[in-house]
Design a protein around this motif. Sequence first.
Motif, PDB file in Angstrom:
ATOM      1  N   VAL A 227       0.846  -1.195   0.000  1.00 27.35           N
ATOM      2  CA  VAL A 227       0.000   0.000   0.000  1.00 27.35           C
ATOM      3  C   VAL A 227       0.882   1.246   0.000  1.00 27.35           C
ATOM      4  N   ALA A 228       1.969   1.218   0.785  1.00 24.08           N
ATOM      5  CA  ALA A 228       2.892   2.351   0.815  1.00 24.08           C
ATOM      6  C   ALA A 228       3.544   2.556  -0.546  1.00 24.08           C
ATOM      7  N   VAL A 229       3.908   1.456  -1.217  1.00 32.07           N
ATOM      8  CA  VAL A 229       4.481   1.566  -2.558  1.00 32.07           C
ATOM      9  C   VAL A 229       3.445   2.135  -3.529  1.00 32.07           C
ATOM     10  N   ALA A 230       2.210   1.672  -3.430  1.00 29.08           N
ATOM     11  CA  ALA A 230       1.153   2.198  -4.297  1.00 29.08           C
ATOM     12  C   ALA A 230       0.963   3.691  -4.073  1.00 29.08           C
ATOM     13  N   ALA A 231       1.002   4.117  -2.821  1.00 31.95           N
ATOM     14  CA  ALA A 231       0.890   5.549  -2.522  1.00 31.95           C
ATOM     15  C   ALA A 231       2.027   6.320  -3.167  1.00 31.95           C
ATOM     16  N   ALA A 232       3.243   5.769  -3.080  1.00 31.92           N
ATOM     17  CA  ALA A 232       4.395   6.432  -3.688  1.00 31.92           C
ATOM     18  C   ALA A 232       4.242   6.528  -5.204  1.00 31.92           C
ATOM     19  N   LEU A 233       3.767   5.452  -5.832  1.00 33.51           N
ATOM     20  CA  LEU A 233       3.580   5.468  -7.279  1.00 33.51           C
ATOM     21  C   LEU A 233       2.542   6.500  -7.696  1.00 33.51           C
ATOM     22  N   ARG A 234       1.434   6.535  -6.981  1.00 34.44           N
ATOM     23  CA  ARG A 234       0.391   7.496  -7.347  1.00 34.44           C
ATOM     24  C   ARG A 234       0.873   8.936  -7.129  1.00 34.44           C
ATOM     25  N   GLN A 235       1.602   9.165  -6.049  1.00 36.93           N
ATOM     26  CA  GLN A 235       2.107  10.519  -5.820  1.00 36.93           C
ATOM     27  C   GLN A 235       3.215  10.891  -6.802  1.00 36.93           C
ATOM     28  N   ALA A 236       3.832   9.879  -7.409  1.00 28.44           N
ATOM     29  CA  ALA A 236       4.834  10.138  -8.450  1.00 28.44           C
ATOM     30  C   ALA A 236       4.199  10.361  -9.822  1.00 28.44           C
ATOM     31  N   GLY A 237       2.872  10.272  -9.889  1.00 29.17           N
ATOM     32  CA  GLY A 237       2.171  10.522 -11.140  1.00 29.17           C
ATOM     33  C   GLY A 237       1.971   9.301 -12.011  1.00 29.17           C
ATOM     34  N   ILE A 238       2.227   8.104 -11.472  1.00 28.26           N
ATOM     35  CA  ILE A 238       1.993   6.863 -12.230  1.00 28.26           C
ATOM     36  C   ILE A 238       0.527   6.495 -12.073  1.00 28.26           C
ATOM     37  N   ASP A 239      -0.249   6.603 -13.141  1.00 25.34           N
ATOM     38  CA  ASP A 239      -1.692   6.391 -13.026  1.00 25.34           C
ATOM     39  C   ASP A 239      -2.180   5.155 -13.770  1.00 25.34           C
ATOM     40  N   ALA A 240      -1.265   4.288 -14.227  1.00 22.64           N
ATOM     41  CA  ALA A 240      -1.658   3.069 -14.926  1.00 22.64           C
ATOM     42  C   ALA A 240      -2.377   2.125 -13.971  1.00 22.64           C
ATOM     43  N   PRO A 241      -3.217   1.228 -14.499  1.00 18.71           N
ATOM     44  CA  PRO A 241      -3.897   0.256 -13.637  1.00 18.71           C
ATOM     45  C   PRO A 241      -2.900  -0.550 -12.808  1.00 18.71           C
ATOM     46  N   LEU A 242      -3.237  -0.768 -11.545  1.00 15.51           N
ATOM     47  CA  LEU A 242      -2.329  -1.410 -10.597  1.00 15.51           C
ATOM     48  C   LEU A 242      -3.152  -2.298  -9.676  1.00 15.51           C
ATOM     49  N   SER A 243      -2.607  -3.462  -9.330  1.00 11.94           N
ATOM     50  CA  SER A 243      -3.293  -4.389  -8.444  1.00 11.94           C
ATOM     51  C   SER A 243      -2.444  -4.706  -7.223  1.00 11.94           C
ATOM     52  N   ILE A 244      -3.114  -5.079  -6.147  1.00 11.87           N
ATOM     53  CA  ILE A 244      -2.465  -5.577  -4.944  1.00 11.87           C
ATOM     54  C   ILE A 244      -3.091  -6.929  -4.621  1.00 11.87           C
ATOM     55  N   ALA A 245      -2.256  -7.929  -4.371  1.00 13.70           N
ATOM     56  CA  ALA A 245      -2.733  -9.261  -3.995  1.00 13.70           C
ATOM     57  C   ALA A 245      -2.134  -9.625  -2.646  1.00 13.70           C
TER      58      ALA A 245
END
Length: 351
Positions: A227-245
């Motif tokens: 979740v922390a990595v996803a937050a970092a990606l979104r704040q870096a402007g990466i908006d491609a579809p992303l999943s967490i399992a």
Amino acid sequence: MRLLLPAGTTETALIDGISAAGAAPELMAHTPSADVEILEYGEPVASPVTPVSPNGCPTPAAVTRAVREVVGFDVSVIDAGLSRPTAAPTVELGAEPGSDIRVESAVPDANAAFDRAYDYGASLPDDELLIGETVPGGTTTALGVLTALGEPTRVSSSLPTNPIERKRRVVEEALAASDLEPGDCDGAPLEAIEAVGDPVQPVVAGIAAGALESGTEVTLAGGTQMVAVAAALRQAGIDAPLSIATTSFVADEQGDRLREACERFDCELTVTDPGFDGRDHVAMRRYCAGEAKEGVGMGGALSLVPDGRMGEVRDRLETVCARLGIDDDEGAAETEPRTESDATAEGTRGP
């Protein structure tokens, strides 16, 4: 499907009472090196310990290995700051072990690690990737990064009772050491990681960013650390579809918070229950009691198991545990280091 496993260490893991990723603090630095050997070879071959919690819960690497032996998938291990050698083949990206987040700069090479990982992720030919992690202390560094980014903060734990208040005090000290307040790194995720993160985070984020922007489907295989990595990606402007399992163990502990976080960061969430409550085996009992919960790509690997085959995974986990010296009759595990000569004499084994 390929599982990428960045593996690294942070001195944050040595802070008393925040991690169960090893039976003793002095052995914890070996945990990621042993994890990748278990995933690659089925057991440690050069690392002098088998990672277990103080209560005898085996590393999630045992579960991921069991899934691999049942359904099969490719693995690539990335050295994301290992502090101990491993016999598993690794991709070298020049990452260094992380410092205690209570110093001024916990990951001084975060930007460079991200850039190298981005190039690596963009170069991969796979259509789909699972990206896991192994880094003791990683839920505390995840809390640090989320707090620095100004995101809602609640993380999981490898311990049955989450020492969340202890982690928050550590993060408060860490932010103060870097002259930061919560939210000061909003929009600057690599600054947050540099100040209060761990070296695995920029490697996971960089690989994911490079892969996503080259058109590869990416699933982050893990729990609140991802979740922390996803937050970092979104704040870096990466908006491609992303999943967490992740596993049901994390989801049960987090309740609605996990799903809300995934919605906040626009991530599809997959939760897999391995059905461990149906077996009377020490390893599965410890997972059901709330230990370990996730790590080494466990949730992502479990999500690959076809319907009707999870029983095979449970059977194979018992086999893997026996191979690791975990005796169900006594609930005991090999927690003492083997001698260097023992490790060397065993040599390397094929997967």
